[in-house]
Scaffold this motif. Structure first.
Motif, PDB file in Angstrom:
ATOM      1  N   ILE A  35       0.762  -0.772  -0.211  1.00 30.55           N
ATOM      2  CA  ILE A  35      -0.269  -0.083   0.635  1.00 30.55           C
ATOM      3  C   ILE A  35       0.658   1.094  -0.143  1.00 30.55           C
ATOM      4  CG2 ILE A  35      -1.593   1.431   1.422  1.00 30.55           C
ATOM      5  CD1 ILE A  35      -3.262  -1.302   2.482  1.00 30.55           C
ATOM      6  N   TYR A  40      -3.980   3.705  -3.236  1.00 26.37           N
ATOM      7  CA  TYR A  40      -4.487   2.836  -2.715  1.00 26.37           C
ATOM      8  C   TYR A  40      -6.114   2.810  -2.981  1.00 26.37           C
ATOM      9  CZ  TYR A  40      -6.886  -0.604   0.211  1.00 26.37           C
ATOM     10  OH  TYR A  40      -7.705  -2.045   0.614  1.00 26.37           O
ATOM     11  N   MET A 257      -5.230   7.244   9.534  1.00 28.11           N
ATOM     12  CA  MET A 257      -5.866   6.044   8.613  1.00 28.11           C
ATOM     13  C   MET A 257      -7.014   6.397   9.038  1.00 28.11           C
ATOM     14  SD  MET A 257      -3.905   3.480   8.401  1.00 28.11           S
ATOM     15  CE  MET A 257      -4.192   2.023   7.756  1.00 28.11           C
ATOM     16  N   MET A 260      -9.480   7.868   6.060  1.00 29.55           N
ATOM     17  CA  MET A 260      -8.528   7.476   4.874  1.00 29.55           C
ATOM     18  C   MET A 260      -7.562   7.141   3.946  1.00 29.55           C
ATOM     19  SD  MET A 260     -12.993   6.765   3.487  1.00 29.55           S
ATOM     20  CE  MET A 260     -12.157   5.137   3.419  1.00 29.55           C
ATOM     21  N   TYR A 262      -4.447   6.028   3.693  1.00 30.55           N
ATOM     22  CA  TYR A 262      -3.895   4.081   3.863  1.00 30.55           C
ATOM     23  C   TYR A 262      -2.647   4.570   3.586  1.00 30.55           C
ATOM     24  CZ  TYR A 262      -8.583   3.058   5.125  1.00 30.55           C
ATOM     25  OH  TYR A 262     -10.006   2.932   5.328  1.00 30.55           O
ATOM     26  N   GLU A 263      -2.325   5.017   2.125  1.00 30.56           N
ATOM     27  CA  GLU A 263      -0.764   5.284   1.756  1.00 30.56           C
ATOM     28  C   GLU A 263       0.526   5.360   2.801  1.00 30.56           C
ATOM     29  OE1 GLU A 263      -3.681   6.410   0.701  1.00 30.56           O
ATOM     30  OE2 GLU A 263      -3.632   6.508  -1.734  1.00 30.56           O
ATOM     31  N   ALA A 266       1.008   3.597   5.672  1.00 30.94           N
ATOM     32  CA  ALA A 266       2.098   2.119   5.857  1.00 30.94           C
ATOM     33  C   ALA A 266       2.777   2.909   5.646  1.00 30.94           C
ATOM     34  CB  ALA A 266       1.158   1.738   4.462  1.00 30.94           C
TER      35      ALA A 266
END
Length: 297
Positions: A35, A40, A257, A260, A262-263, A266
Motif C-alpha cells: 500500500i 490505494y 488512517m 482514509m 492508508y498510503e 503504511a
C-alpha cells in the motif's frame, strides 16, 4: 530425518499452533506493505491499485505534522532509554539485596500489579491522582508545594510519561534481570566479602558484570522498537493542551488512517520499521566490536 520427526511428533503438534499464529499475524500482513507504494483504491484492492513508487514517502516527509511527530517521538524514545530501560535493572539489583523473603515477595507483587492493567484503566487512575485536587497534589501541599495539573501542562508532560511508564513496567521488566541474578556464582560474593568489599562494591564489580550479557541482549531487542514509544500510554494520557507535545508517529499514522489516507500510514510504518532495523544493525556491530562473544548474531 523422518524417524526424528516421528519420534518427536507430540512436540511438533504442540509447536504447530503457535507457529501458525506467528505466520498468520506476522508474515501474512506483510502483503499490506505494498500500500505504501500504491495509490490505494479500496474497490481495486491492494494488487489492483496503481503503482506510484516512492511518491507516498515524499508526501510523508514533506507533509505538515510529520516533523513534529518525529521530533516528539525521538524525545520520548531518548527519555525512555535514559530512564525507563535502566529502571528494572536497578530495581532488580536492589531487590536482590533484600534478605527478608516475605518482604521481597511483597515488593515484587506490588510492582507487578500495574502491568496487568490496560492504559485505559491506568489513565483514569492517573487523571484522578494527578489532578489539581488529586492525592499527589495533596501530598505536595503538605510540604508547601503549590498544586499543579500535571497532565494538562505541556512542560510537565514528558516527565509524567516517563514516570508513569516506570511505574507501570518496572516490576514486570525486572523479572528477567532478577532471574539472571540467580545464576551468579555465590562463591564470588563470598570471596569479595573476604577481601572486604561492601554491598555497593559487590553489586558494581560482581553482580552488574554478571548480568551484562542479559542487559545487552534486552537492549538490542528493544532498539528495534526505538520509534514505538508507547501508543496506548500517550494516546490515553493526551489532553487538548498537551496534544502538540504528545503527537508521535503512531498517533500521526492513526490520524492518517482515520482520514482514509492508508498510503501515508503504511509509509510511516515502513519508515519506523526500517529506522529500527538500521539501529539494531549498528548497535549489534558496536557490541560485537567491543566483545565478539556478545550480540544477537
Amino acid at each position: 530425518m523422518m524417524r526424528q520427526y516421528s519420534r518427536n511428533k507430540h512436540l511438533i503438534l504442540m509447536f504447530l499452533p503457535g507457529f501458525l499464529l506467528f505466520i498468520l499475524f506476522s508474515y501474512v500482513p506483510l502483503y499490506g506493505i505494498l500500500i505504501a507504494f500504491k495509490k490505494y483504491q479500496i474497490l481495486d484492492g491492494i494488487w489492483g491499485s496503481p503503482w506510484v513508487g516512492i511518491d507516498n514517502f515524499k508526501r510523508l516527509f514533506e507533509g505538515a505534522g510529520f516533523t513534529t511527530a518525529l521530533r516528539n517521538t525521538l524525545i520520548f524514545a531518548g527519555l525512555k532509554y535514559l530512564f525507563v530501560f535502566p529502571a528494572p535493572i536497578i530495581f532488580a539489583l536492589l531487590l536482590n539485596e533484600v534478605r527478608v523473603k516475605w518482604f521481597r515477595r511483597s515488593l515484587q507483587t506490588i510492582t507487578y500489579l500495574p502491568h496487568f492493567f490496560s492504559w485505559i484503566i491506568l489513565a483514569g487512575i492517573l487523571f484522578t491522582f494527578l489532578g489539581t485536587e488529586g492525592g499527589f497534589n495533596q501530598v505536595l501541599g503538605f510540604f508547601g508545594i503549590p498544586a499543579a495539573d500535571w497532565l494538562m501542562d505541556p512542560h510537565k508532560f514528558y516527565g509524567v510519561i516517563v514516570a508513569t511508564d516506570v511505574w507501570q513496567s518496572v516490576g514486570w521488566n525486572s523479572i528477567i534481570f532478577f532471574a539472571a541474578l540467580t545464576a551468579v556464582d555465590p562463591t564470588l560474593y563470598e570471596a569479595a566479602v573476604v577481601d572486604g568489599a561492601g554491598r555497593f562494591r559487590r553489586a558494581w564489580s560482581i553482580t552488574l558484570p554478571s548480568i551484562m550479557p542479559t542487559v545487552i541482549t534486552m537492549l538490542l531487542l528493544s532498539i528495534g522498537r526505538f520509534l514505538s514509544v508507547g501508543f496506548d500510554q500517550i494516546y490515553n494520557l493526551t489532553t487538548p493542551t498537551t496534544s502538540n507535545v504528545a503527537d508521535i508517529l503512531d498517533t500521526y499514522v492513526l490520524r492518517r488512517m482515520l482520514t482514509m489516507d492508508y498510503e501515508l500510514g503504511a509509509a510511516a510504518g515502513i519508515f519506523s520499521s526500517v529506522f529500527g532495523l538500521i539501529l539494531v544493525i549498528i548497535a549489534n556491530r558496536l557490541v560485537k566490536w567491543n566483545d565478539p562473544e556478545q550480540g544477537l548474531w
